[in-house]
Design an enzyme around this catalytic site. Sequence first.
Site, PDB file in Angstrom:
ATOM      1  N   TYR A 173       0.896  -1.169   0.000  1.00  0.00           N
ATOM      2  CA  TYR A 173       0.000   0.000   0.000  1.00  0.00           C
ATOM      3  C   TYR A 173       0.924   1.206   0.000  1.00  0.00           C
ATOM      4  CZ  TYR A 173      -4.075   2.632   1.944  1.00  0.00           C
ATOM      5  OH  TYR A 173      -5.130   3.482   2.173  1.00  0.00           O
ATOM      6  N   HIS A 233      -2.205   7.549  -3.267  1.00  0.00           N
ATOM      7  CA  HIS A 233      -3.338   6.634  -3.084  1.00  0.00           C
ATOM      8  C   HIS A 233      -3.746   6.565  -1.615  1.00  0.00           C
ATOM      9  CE1 HIS A 233      -5.968   3.182  -3.365  1.00  0.00           C
ATOM     10  NE2 HIS A 233      -5.206   2.523  -2.517  1.00  0.00           N
ATOM     11  N   GLU A 269      -1.570  -1.791 -10.410  1.00  0.00           N
ATOM     12  CA  GLU A 269      -0.383  -2.094  -9.611  1.00  0.00           C
ATOM     13  C   GLU A 269       0.703  -2.723 -10.481  1.00  0.00           C
ATOM     14  OE1 GLU A 269      -1.053  -3.868  -5.788  1.00  0.00           O
ATOM     15  OE2 GLU A 269      -3.128  -3.162  -5.689  1.00  0.00           O
ATOM     16  N   GLN A 271     -15.450  -5.279   0.778  1.00  0.00           N
ATOM     17  CA  GLN A 271     -14.238  -4.879   1.517  1.00  0.00           C
ATOM     18  C   GLN A 271     -14.582  -3.977   2.706  1.00  0.00           C
ATOM     19  OE1 GLN A 271     -11.547  -2.659  -0.997  1.00  0.00           O
ATOM     20  NE2 GLN A 271      -9.976  -2.455   0.572  1.00  0.00           N
ATOM     21  N   LYS A 330     -11.029  -8.988  -1.926  1.00  0.00           N
ATOM     22  CA  LYS A 330      -9.827  -8.979  -2.770  1.00  0.00           C
ATOM     23  C   LYS A 330      -9.538 -10.348  -3.383  1.00  0.00           C
ATOM     24  CE  LYS A 330      -8.141  -4.810  -1.783  1.00  0.00           C
ATOM     25  NZ  LYS A 330      -7.722  -3.838  -2.773  1.00  0.00           N
TER      26      LYS A 330
HETATM   27 CA    CA Z   1      -4.141  -3.465  -3.783  1.00  0.00          CA
END
Ligand code: CA
Length: 424
Positions: free
Chosen positions: A135, A140, A208, A247, A260
Amino acid sequence: MSKANNPKLKSWIEVSADSDFPIQNIPFGIMKKGKGFRVVSIIGDQVIDLFELNKRGYFSGISLDSNVLKSEFLNDFIALGKKKTNKVREKISMLFKHTNRTLKNNEKDKKAILSSVKKANLSLPVKVGDYTDFYSSRDHATNVGKMFRDPANALLPNWLHLPVGYHGRASSIVVSGTPLHRPKGQQLPMGKDKPVFGPCKLLDFELEVAFVVGKSTHLGESITMDNAEDHIFGLTLFNDWSARDIQKWEYVPLGPFLGKSFGSTISPWIVTLEALEPFRSKSPKQTRPKPLPYLRNDKDRNYDINLFVDIVPENGQGKTVCESNFKYMYWNMCQQLVHHTVNGCNVNVGDMCASGTISGPQRGSFGSMLEISWKGTMPVDMPDGSQRKFIHDGDTVIVRGCGEKDGVRIGFGEVNGKILPTKK
Ligand code: CA
């Protein structure tokens, strides 16, 4: 830098200007062939079969076990070690450069070794034993903090001291081109105190980049900033699909789980760290606060890789909804790996560590629909007149990425994932 990175090199295989795979790249992947598999590379649109190259003696001087080159996954190849796999990359570079006629003039060998990528059945390149998601993009983490917590204190107190991460699910990592069904699960409707069950309504992507561990460690051993790069084989693009409503209800207090684990999609090619050397770029200054000594970085460990996300509706025209860059990472891959192993946790060849959503400073560079649509308050207009706050059934999300320098473009091939309706 390796000779194989020389921007002046040209191949006798034609490479179009928009190709991700010039002779300077030479990434590795796996192709299904008949009932078996082959370790492959690619130049232009020609897939190169390494098993056939080896069988015909083109890897003389590098002793290679032919069984490794017909494995279902790259793990055994990667486990040969960088010294050997870099030799393989350099040998391929030599064989395919425009002045080398050895293979170019051998029609029979060429027929056995080369095939069009259009017809290739590229499969999941790595058997991922363990998958960790970080993360590590400051923009973000700040965006998410602003949306869900206190805008004035968007980053949690630990964030600037360590690369936050969680252990993800390796079993559902799939290769580009694999469709996924919209997940179903528990969600807590707004203003209610009891959950409902059904298809996820807020399906999202996360842009990502992931790295593949290239050298295992023993339990109790810690990787340091000095040797971290030896443990990174290469990189792949990674779409960490996320069910935001699932989530949101489940993640307290232990972190992401079913929101996820229903799927993550990667590109079929692993681009070596060595091929990305020309794109190495400055890492952000980490002075306020200074990380603890084991995480301190004084080298250029970020990579200037342009990243794009397109949404393509079923039978419709697509739209690029995000343009970001891997260089925006606050914590780099070495710091992630060092932190991952500082407690003695061992890593294995083929383990995958994803960067976390890579957002840049502006809205156009945000790496998830959650941020782009700002929790659904700012929908994106699509070319067909429809709008997107999140991903619809029938949408295909395409992630692309490439570094460009001195007329050479090194890319990953696309990560393509279509969302199908919830499975009954
Ligand atoms: Ca992620």
